[in-house]
Every structure is written in structure tokens, then in C-alpha cells.
Design an enzyme around this catalytic site. Structure first.
Site, short mmCIF file in Angstrom:
data_model
loop_
_atom_site.label_atom_id
_atom_site.label_comp_id
_atom_site.label_asym_id
_atom_site.label_seq_id
_atom_site.Cartn_x
_atom_site.Cartn_y
_atom_site.Cartn_z
N HIS A 97 0.75 -1.13 -0.30
CA HIS A 97 0.12 -0.07 0.01
C HIS A 97 1.03 1.25 0.05
O HIS A 97 2.08 1.15 0.68
CB HIS A 97 -1.01 -0.05 1.11
CG HIS A 97 -2.08 1.02 1.02
ND1 HIS A 97 -1.92 2.15 1.36
CD2 HIS A 97 -3.34 0.83 0.73
CE1 HIS A 97 -2.80 2.92 1.26
NE2 HIS A 97 -3.96 2.11 0.95
N GLU A 99 0.82 3.69 1.54
CA GLU A 99 0.93 4.47 2.76
C GLU A 99 2.22 3.51 3.39
O GLU A 99 2.98 4.01 4.42
CB GLU A 99 -0.28 4.33 3.60
CG GLU A 99 -1.24 5.35 3.31
CD GLU A 99 -2.71 5.16 3.75
OE1 GLU A 99 -2.92 4.16 4.39
OE2 GLU A 99 -3.47 5.61 3.05
N GLU A 169 -4.04 1.78 -7.21
CA GLU A 169 -4.28 3.03 -6.37
C GLU A 169 -3.67 4.32 -6.62
O GLU A 169 -2.32 4.43 -6.05
CB GLU A 169 -4.20 2.73 -4.95
CG GLU A 169 -4.91 1.52 -4.33
CD GLU A 169 -5.40 1.50 -3.03
OE1 GLU A 169 -6.41 1.63 -2.48
OE2 GLU A 169 -4.41 1.66 -2.13
#
Ligand code: 13P
Length: 252
Positions: A97, A99, A169
Site C-alpha cells: 500500500h 502508505e 491506487e
């Protein structure tokens, strides 16, 4: 035919009681999943077993962790291994991800090792890729994402790749309220599928589920999911609200 998937990434949110309530509300909404659809819930580590327990009688609903260690076992204080997750019945692991990449310095090479751990333990990785805003503005997003795929996935053989889910994403769309347009999502998903086809062949590419993530919500999910190469979504904020998450699932 490839699976359509809606996955909810809770990130670092909710207490156990709030999480249980959310899962119970989602289950109470009476989602009927056809054979080719799946829902994945990714709570924080301490709740994965509880969420697995709550959902175990619901076919088509699976549980994911949000991360796992790149090493097998041993003196890695604070880490959680893929084998541990497998031992408590978890199905998927979100890896890479943005993050994790940004705040915990995860690299493509480290993610390749995590992918191997996840697959070696019979779990399925949901591998996240996507470009930051400056890359999108420079219109070099395809090369950026291609490199992420190449450095973290291309050591796998075609058999192993069958267990991988990819989530695109774009970082500029995560938590910002700024969703990629359906066209932007479709273009990148088609590009990712073409890359996979070039490396693994057309059949492998057609079988791969590619999810979109970044400010997906009930009002835009149907349009995104209608794109031919968008096979569902990885949902952050809206997965914390039962009504929103179930509306998104129904948009499949
Ligand atoms: P939002 O849906 O909150 O933008 O988050 C997307 C995401 O990062 C899911 O992993």
C-alpha cells in the site's frame, strides 16, 4: 472468468467493538454474492481472527491482513509473519500500500519478498501499485507502475501469478476525495493487463483481477466498476461505513 472483488481496507481505524459492529451491520445488509464475486475485509491485525470468526459462514466473504513480514520467522520484534496469518485462517494480505511505501519505506524489492512469503503460505496477495501526483502530472505513470510490477511480481511464474490480485491506487486519489475518472482508471487497468499479457500471456492476463482504489464511494463505484478492465475496488474511508460499503458491493 476472473473474480470481481470489493475489498475494505480499514487502515488504522476502529476499536474492536466498533469493528464488530461494522461487520455485523455489513452481514445484516444481506449481500448475495454470485459465484464470481467476493468481498474482502481487511481489519487491523488484532481483529483479523474475530472478523474471520464473524464471517466464516458467509461464502464469498474473506478476511485480509493489511501487511505482513518479509521474513519467515525469528527475531523481528513487532512483525507478523504470513505463516501466522495463515495459521489463524486469513485469506488475503494487502501488500505495498502506498502508505506502507511512503511512511515505512517499503521498497519494490522488499515487497517481492513479502509476496513470496504470502504465496508460500497459501494466502493471496493484493498487490498495490500506483503513482504520486507529480508522476501523473508528468504523464509518466505507465512507466512508474510498470516498474512496480516488474520489480515486485515478475520473479513469479505463471502458476503463482494466478493467486495474485492487483490494486491500482493512484496516490493522488487516496483519501483526497479526488477520484480518478473512469477513463483514467480504465486506461491504467488496461495498461497493467497488457503488461501482464506481455510477460505471462493473454490467458494469465484475462484471469487477473485488477481493483481500483482511491476515493471510491457509492456515488462513483458503479461507473468505475463498469469499465471493462476494472474488476472491483479497494476501498478505504467508505469501507468504515456499513451503508456505504454495502452500496459499493452492490455496485458490482
Ligand atoms: P480511500 O478510499 O479512503 O481514498 O482509500 C483508498 C485506499 O487507500 C484503500 O487502500
Amino acid at each position: 472468468m476472473r473474480k470481481k472483488i470489493v475489498a475494505g481496507n480499514w487502515k488504522m481505524n476502529l476499536t474492536l467493538a466498533e469493528g464488530e459492529q461494522l461487520v455485523n451491520d455489513i452481514l445484516a445488509a444481506g449481500i448475495n454474492l454470485p459465484e464470481d464475486q467476493a468481498v474482502v475485509i481487511a481489519p487491523p491485525f488484532p481483529y483479523v481472527q474475530k472478523v474471520k470468526q464473524l464471517t466464516r459462514n458467509y461464502p464469498g466473504i474473506f478476511v485480509a491482513a493489511q501487511n505482513c513480514a518479509s521474513e519467515k520467522s525469528g527475531a523481528y520484534t513487532g512483525e507478523v509473519s504470513a505463516a501466522m496469518l495463515a495459521s489463524v485462517g486469513i485469506d488475503y494480505v494487502i501488500l505495498g500500500h502506498s502508505e506502507r511505501r511512503e511512511y515505512f519505506s517499503e521498497t519494490n524489492a522488499q515487497l517481492a519478498k513479502k509476496i513470496d512469503q504470502v504465496l508460500a503460505n497459501g494466502l493471496k496477495p493484493i498487490f498495490c501499485c500506483g503513482e504520486p501526483l507529480e508522476v501523473r502530472q508528468a504523464e509518466t505513470q505507465n512507466a512508474y507502475v510498470a516498474k512496480q510490477l516488474e520489480e515486485s511480481l515478475y520473479h513469479l511464474d505463471a502458476e503463482a501469478l494466478k493467486n495474485v490480485v492487483i490494486a491500482y491506487e493512484p496516490i493522488w486519489a487516496i483519501g483526497t476525495g479526488l477520484t480518478a475518472s473512469a477513463q483514467q482508471a480504465q486506461d491504467m487497468h488496461a495498461f497493467i493487463r497488457a503488461q501482464i499479457a506481455a510477460k505471462y500471456g493473454r490467458e494469465a492476463a484475462l484471469g487477473l483481477s485488477i481493483l481500483y482504489g482511491g476515493s471510491a464511494k457509492p456515488s462513483n463505484a458503479a461507473e468505475l466498476f463498469a469499465c471493462p478492465d476494472v474488476d472491483g475496488g479497494l476501498i478505504g474511508g467508505a469501507s468504515l461505513v456499513a451503508a456505504d460499503f454495502t452500496a459499493i458491493i452492490k455496485s458490482l
